[in-house]
Design a protein around this motif. Structure first.
Motif, PDB file in Angstrom:
ATOM      1  N   LEU A 423       0.857  -1.181   0.000  1.00 46.64           N
ATOM      2  CA  LEU A 423       0.000   0.000   0.000  1.00 46.64           C
ATOM      3  C   LEU A 423       0.892   1.229   0.000  1.00 46.64           C
ATOM      4  O   LEU A 423       2.006   1.191   0.507  1.00 46.64           O
ATOM      5  N   GLU A 424       0.344   2.312  -0.536  1.00 45.19           N
ATOM      6  CA  GLU A 424       1.195   3.482  -0.709  1.00 45.19           C
ATOM      7  C   GLU A 424       1.828   3.935   0.600  1.00 45.19           C
ATOM      8  O   GLU A 424       3.008   4.254   0.651  1.00 45.19           O
ATOM      9  N   GLU A 425       1.038   3.905   1.681  1.00 46.48           N
ATOM     10  CA  GLU A 425       1.601   4.411   2.946  1.00 46.48           C
ATOM     11  C   GLU A 425       2.660   3.463   3.515  1.00 46.48           C
ATOM     12  O   GLU A 425       3.412   3.819   4.408  1.00 46.48           O
ATOM     13  N   GLU A 426       2.702   2.232   2.957  1.00 45.45           N
ATOM     14  CA  GLU A 426       3.709   1.285   3.449  1.00 45.45           C
ATOM     15  C   GLU A 426       5.024   1.390   2.685  1.00 45.45           C
ATOM     16  O   GLU A 426       6.018   0.815   3.086  1.00 45.45           O
ATOM     17  N   VAL A 427       4.993   2.083   1.527  1.00 41.71           N
ATOM     18  CA  VAL A 427       6.236   2.207   0.765  1.00 41.71           C
ATOM     19  C   VAL A 427       7.200   3.051   1.585  1.00 41.71           C
ATOM     20  O   VAL A 427       6.870   4.157   2.000  1.00 41.71           O
ATOM     21  N   PRO A 428       8.384   2.510   1.882  1.00 44.50           N
ATOM     22  CA  PRO A 428       9.273   3.212   2.800  1.00 44.50           C
ATOM     23  C   PRO A 428       9.756   4.554   2.242  1.00 44.50           C
ATOM     24  O   PRO A 428       9.899   4.718   1.032  1.00 44.50           O
ATOM     25  N   ILE A 429       9.985   5.469   3.153  1.00 45.22           N
ATOM     26  CA  ILE A 429      10.504   6.793   2.787  1.00 45.22           C
ATOM     27  C   ILE A 429      11.991   6.821   3.097  1.00 45.22           C
ATOM     28  O   ILE A 429      12.412   6.450   4.190  1.00 45.22           O
ATOM     29  N   TYR A 430      12.787   7.214   2.127  1.00 43.03           N
ATOM     30  CA  TYR A 430      14.224   7.360   2.311  1.00 43.03           C
ATOM     31  C   TYR A 430      14.544   8.845   2.291  1.00 43.03           C
ATOM     32  O   TYR A 430      14.008   9.579   1.460  1.00 43.03           O
ATOM     33  N   LYS A 431      15.424   9.262   3.172  1.00 41.81           N
ATOM     34  CA  LYS A 431      15.820  10.671   3.191  1.00 41.81           C
ATOM     35  C   LYS A 431      17.335  10.794   3.055  1.00 41.81           C
ATOM     36  O   LYS A 431      18.076  10.028   3.669  1.00 41.81           O
ATOM     37  N   PHE A 432      17.726  11.756   2.253  1.00 35.74           N
ATOM     38  CA  PHE A 432      19.161  11.994   2.031  1.00 35.74           C
ATOM     39  C   PHE A 432      19.410  13.496   1.993  1.00 35.74           C
ATOM     40  O   PHE A 432      18.523  14.260   1.643  1.00 35.74           O
TER      41      PHE A 432
END
Ligand SMILES: *[C@@H]1O[C@H](CO)[C@@H](O)[C@H](O)[C@H]1NC(C)=O
Ligand SMILES: *[C@@H]1O[C@H](CO)[C@@H](O)[C@H](O)[C@H]1NC(C)=O
Ligand SMILES: *[C@@H]1O[C@H](CO)[C@@H](O)[C@H](O)[C@H]1NC(C)=O
Ligand SMILES: *[C@@H]1O[C@H](CO)[C@@H](O)[C@H](O)[C@H]1NC(C)=O
Ligand SMILES: *[C@@H]1O[C@H](CO)[C@@H](O)[C@H](O)[C@H]1NC(C)=O
Ligand SMILES: *[C@@H]1O[C@H](CO)[C@@H](O)[C@H](O)[C@H]1NC(C)=O
Length: 585
Positions: A423-432
Motif C-alpha cells: 500500500l502506498e503508505e507502506e512504501v518506505p521513505i528514504y531521506k538523504f
C-alpha cells in the motif's frame, strides 16, 4: 506474402480494374521501398539463430567507430579524489592490480531512442557519461543476440571503455537453441564465429554470455568447447577482447559475473578459489540497483553493497544503474545520475586516457540536450537532440561534492523486495542530504529541495548555455579554489597551446581588460605544476570569450584544471590543447 496475396486478388477483378489496381500496386510498392530507403538506420538484435545466420552476409554499415582509446597503466583512487582535503599529488596505482567495474545497461529491454544510428530528437532519453570510473559497458536485453547501438560504442570508446553485447537464452526455447548450437563441432564453431564476426563488424570488444536455461548434461563438454573456442577466437581477432560469463565457466572465459544474491561467505570462497589462479579481479560481483537481493537495498544506497565487495578487493558489475532514470521517469535525470555516482566514486578507480601527440578537444556535451548550439550562437541553435555518438570527452573527476551528508533509511526495509503490492503508505521513505539538497524518495516519487544559497563552491553540468552541443560546465566560486577537470596522459613532443572558451553572468566580463576574472589554467606533470595566465583574449559571438595560453617544456600533461580568482559564476564552453608546430615563435 502481401505481394502474393495482392496478386491473387488482382486476378479476380475485371481487366480495367486490374490495370488501375496494378498501377496502384506499383505506386504502393514504390512508396514501400522509398520508405525503406529513407528509413532511419537502427541497431537491432537477433531473435533466432536463423535470423542471425541469414543476416551475416548483409550486415548494416554504420558510420566509422572510434578505436578504443588506450588508457595508462596506472589509475587513481576515487577515494583520494573525493577526499574533502585537496590532495596535491595523487597516488598512481597499477591498474592491473586494482578491482574493475562493469556497468550493465538494462532499460526497458533496450533499443529505445538509442537505437537510431543517426540520433533522435528525444533529448529526455537515458544517457551515461561517468566513463572515467568504469572499465566495461555491457548493453543488455533479453533477445538471443544483443548488439550494442552505435552511440554507446562511440561514446564509450572515446573514453577508453570497452563495450560488450549480450547472448541470452531462457526457458525451453533457450534449451532448444543450445541443443542446436551444441549438436556438432560445425554448429558450435558456426555460432562462435558469428559472434566474433558481429563484434568485429560493429567494432565492440566482446560478449556477456547469459544462459538462464538448463543445458542437456550430455552437452556440457561441448559447451566448454564453445566457451574456449569463442574466447580464444575473439582474442586472436580483436585487441582488448573480453568474454564474460554470467555465473558460470570461469576457467574458460576472461571473467565471471556473480549473481546478485551473494553472501559474504560466498564472496570469500569465490575469492579464494580464484586467487589460486591469481584471477580474483576477474570476478565481477553483481549488484542490482533495483535492490533485488542486495545488502542496502540498492538505489541511492547502492554504496553499501559496493563497499562490501570492495572490502574483498573484488570487481563489481553494477546492473541497471539506469534506475536513476527509469524509477523517476526521467525527471531531473542528470542531477540524480550525478548524485548516484557521487556515492560510489570513493570505491571506484579513475582510468586515464592517453593522448599521443593528438589534439585534445571537448565542449563537455553529454550528447543530448534541449537545443544543439553551434559556436555558442543562440541564433543558430537547432531543436532538441539525443545522439550519444556526439558526446564529447567528459571531465574525469566525478561530482564527488554531491556525496550524502545525511542518510536515513528505514531499518527493516533495507532489503527491499520486489513487492509492488505494498500500500502506498507502506512504501518506505528514504531521506538523504547533499551539501546542496534535501532529498526524499518514496517508491518512484522524489522530492528534491534546494538548500538555501550557502555560498559553497560547486561544479556541475549546465544545459542552458553551450558553446557546442547541448551543455557546458558551470563553476560557482564562493572562495577561490582549484577545480581539477581532467586526469589524462597527454604526451607531446612540442610545446602546446591551450584554448579555453568561457563566459560569466558578471557585468562587463567581456570587456574585462584586467583579466582578473579570467581563468588561470593549471597543468601538471608528475613533477611540476604550472599556473598559466592567458596571453590573448578575444570576444567570440554571443557571450563567449576565448582565452589562449602557452604551456612550454612539459613533455607530458597529467592533469588539467582551472582557478577563478574572483567570486562569481563561470561557464566553460570548450577546452582544447594543440601541439604547436616545432620552432613556433
Ligand atoms: C603492474 O602489475 C602487473 C601485474 O602484477 C605487473 O606485471 C606490471 O609490471 C606492473 N606494472 C608496473 C608499471 O609496475
Ligand atoms: C541465489 O539464487 C540462485 C538462483 O536463483 C540459487 O540457486 C542460489 O542458491 C541463491 N544463492 C543464495 C546465496 O541465496
Ligand atoms: C584488499 O587489499 C588491501 C590492499 O592491497 C589489503 O590490505 C587487504 O587485506 C585486502 N583484503 C582482502 C580481503 O584480501
Ligand atoms: C614521471 O614520468 C616519467 C616519464 O613518464 C617517468 O619516467 C617517471 O618515472 C615518472 N615519475 C614518477 C615519480 O612517477
Ligand atoms: C608533489 O610532488 C612533487 C614532485 O614529486 C614534490 O616536489 C612536491 O613536494 C609534492 N607535493 C606534496 C604536497 O606532496
Ligand atoms: C615536467 O615538467 C618539467 C617542467 O616543465 C620538465 O622539466 C619535465 O621534464 C617534465 N617531466 C615530464 C615527465 O613530463
Amino acid at each position: 506474402m502481401t505481394q502474393i496475396s495482392r496478386y491473387f486478388q488482382f486476378n479476380l477483378l475485371t481487366k480495367r480494374n486490374r490495370i488501375t489496381m496494378k498501377f496502384l500496386g506499383l505506386v504502393l510498392t514504390v512508396t514501400f521501398f522509398a520508405v525503406i530507403i529513407n528509413a532511419p538506420r537502427v541497431a537491432r538484435p537477433f531473435q533466432t539463430l536463423e535470423e542471425l545466420y541469414s543476416s551475416l552476409d548483409s550486415l548494416e554499415i554504420w558510420p566509422e567507430v572510434f578505436k578504443l582509446r588506450e588508457s595508462a597503466e596506472y589509475v587513481y583512487s576515487g577515494r583520494e579524489i573525493s577526499q574533502e582535503e585537496y590532495v596535491q599529488n595523487l597516488t598512481r596505482f597499477n591498474r592491473s592490480n586494482q578491482p574493475k567495474t562493469i556497468v550493465c545497461h538494462d532499460l526497458k529491454g533496450g533499443y529505445l531512442e538509442d537505437r537510431f544510428i543517426d540520433g533522435s530528437s528525444a533529448s529526455d532519453s537515458y544517457g551515461f557519461y561517468h566513463w572515467s570510473i568504469i572499465d566495461i559497458f555491457i548493453y543488455f536485453s533479453h533477445y538471443l543476440v544483443t548488439i550494442p547501438p552505435y552511440g554507446w560504442i562511440q561514446s564509450a570508446h572515446k573514453h577508453g571503455v570497452k563495450v560488450l553485447g549480450t547472448v541470452m537464452t531462457e526457458w525451453t526455447e533457450g534449451e532448444e537453441v543450445w541443443s542446436q548450437i551444441l549438436s556438432s563441432i560445425e554448429e558450435t564453431e558456426k555460432f562462435a564465429g558469428a559472434l566474433i564476426l558481429l563484434a568485429k563488424h560493429f567494432n565492440f570488444e566482446g560478449w556477456l554470455l547469459n544462459i538462464e536455461n538448463d543445458i542437456n548434461p550430455d552437452d556440457i563438454d561441448q559447451l566448454k568447447y564453445f566457451v574456449q573456442y569463442l574466447t580464444d577466437g575473439i582474442h586472436s581477432e580483436i585487441d582488448d577482447a573480453e568474454i564474460i560469463w554470467y555465473d558460470n565457466f570461469f576457467d574458460f572465459a576472461d571473467g565471471i559475473f556473480v549473481n546478485y544474491n551473494w553472501t559474504d561467505t560466498g564472496l570469500l570462497s569465490s575469492r579464494s578459489i580464484a586467487e589460486r589462479e591469481n584471477r580474483a579481479l576477474d570476478i565481477y560481483v553483481g549488484i542490482d540497483v533495483w535492490g533485488r537481493g542486495c545488502p542496502g537495498g540498492g538505489g541511492f544506497n547502492s554504496k553499501e553493497a559496493v563497499e562490501i565487495i570492495r572490502e574483498y578487493n573484488l570487481s563489481v558489475a553494477i546492473f541497471a544503474s539506469s534506475w536513476t532514470y527509469e524509477n523517476f521517469k526521467g525527471q531531473t535525470f542528470e542531477l540524480l545520475e550525478d548524485i548516484f555516482w557521487a556515492q560510489l566514486t570513493p570505491y571506484m578507480y579513475i582510468h586515464v586516457p592517453i593522448y599521443d601527440n593528438e589534439v585534445f578537444s571537448t565542449s563537455f556535451s553529454h550528447g543530448f540536450g534541449e537545443k544543439y548550439f553551434y559556436s555558442g550562437d543562440d541564433e543558430t541553435t537547432t531543436s532538441a537532440f539525443y545522439n550519444l555518438a556526439l558526446q564529447e570527452p567528459q571531465i574525469s573527476v566525478p561530482n564527488y561534492q554531491l556525496q550524502f551528508t545525511f542518510v536515513n533509511i528505514p531499518e527493516d526495509k533495507e532489503d527491499r523486495e520486489e513487492d509492488e503490492e505494498l500500500l502506498e503508505e507502506e512504501v518506505p521513505i528514504y531521506k538523504f542530504e547533499t551539501p546542496f539538497h534535501r532529498i526524499q524518495t518514496q517508491g518512484s516519487n522524489i522530492i528534491i529541495e534546494k538548500k538555501p544559497d550557502q555560498q559553497i563552491n560547486s561544479i556541475q553540468y549546465f544545459n542552458k548555455y553551450s558553446y557546442n552541443g547541448g551543455g557546458c560546465i558551470k563553476i560557482n566560486v564562493a572562495r577561490p579554489q582549484y577545480y581539477r577537470l581532467f586526469l589524462m596522459h597527454l604526451k607531446h613532443n612540442t610545446d602546446v597551446q591551450i584554448i579555453i572558451i568561457h563566459r560569466s553572468d558578471k557585468k562587463n566580463y567581456i570587456q574585462d581588460n584586467y583579466r582578473t576574472n579570467y581563468p588561470v589554467v593549471v597543468v601538471k606533470n608528475n613533477s611540476t605544476t604550472k599556473y598559466l595566465d592567458p596571453y590573448e583574449n578575444f570576444q567570440l559571438n554571443s557571450q563567449w570569450v576565448q582565452s589562449c595560453y602557452f604551456s612550454t617544456n612539459m613533455e607530458t600533461i597529467n592533469e588539467l584544471g582551472v582557478i577563478f580568482t574572483t567570486i562569481g559564476s563561470y561557464y566553460l564552453g570548450m577546452i582544447q590543447i594543440y601541439p604547436l608546430p616545432k620552432n613556433f615563435e
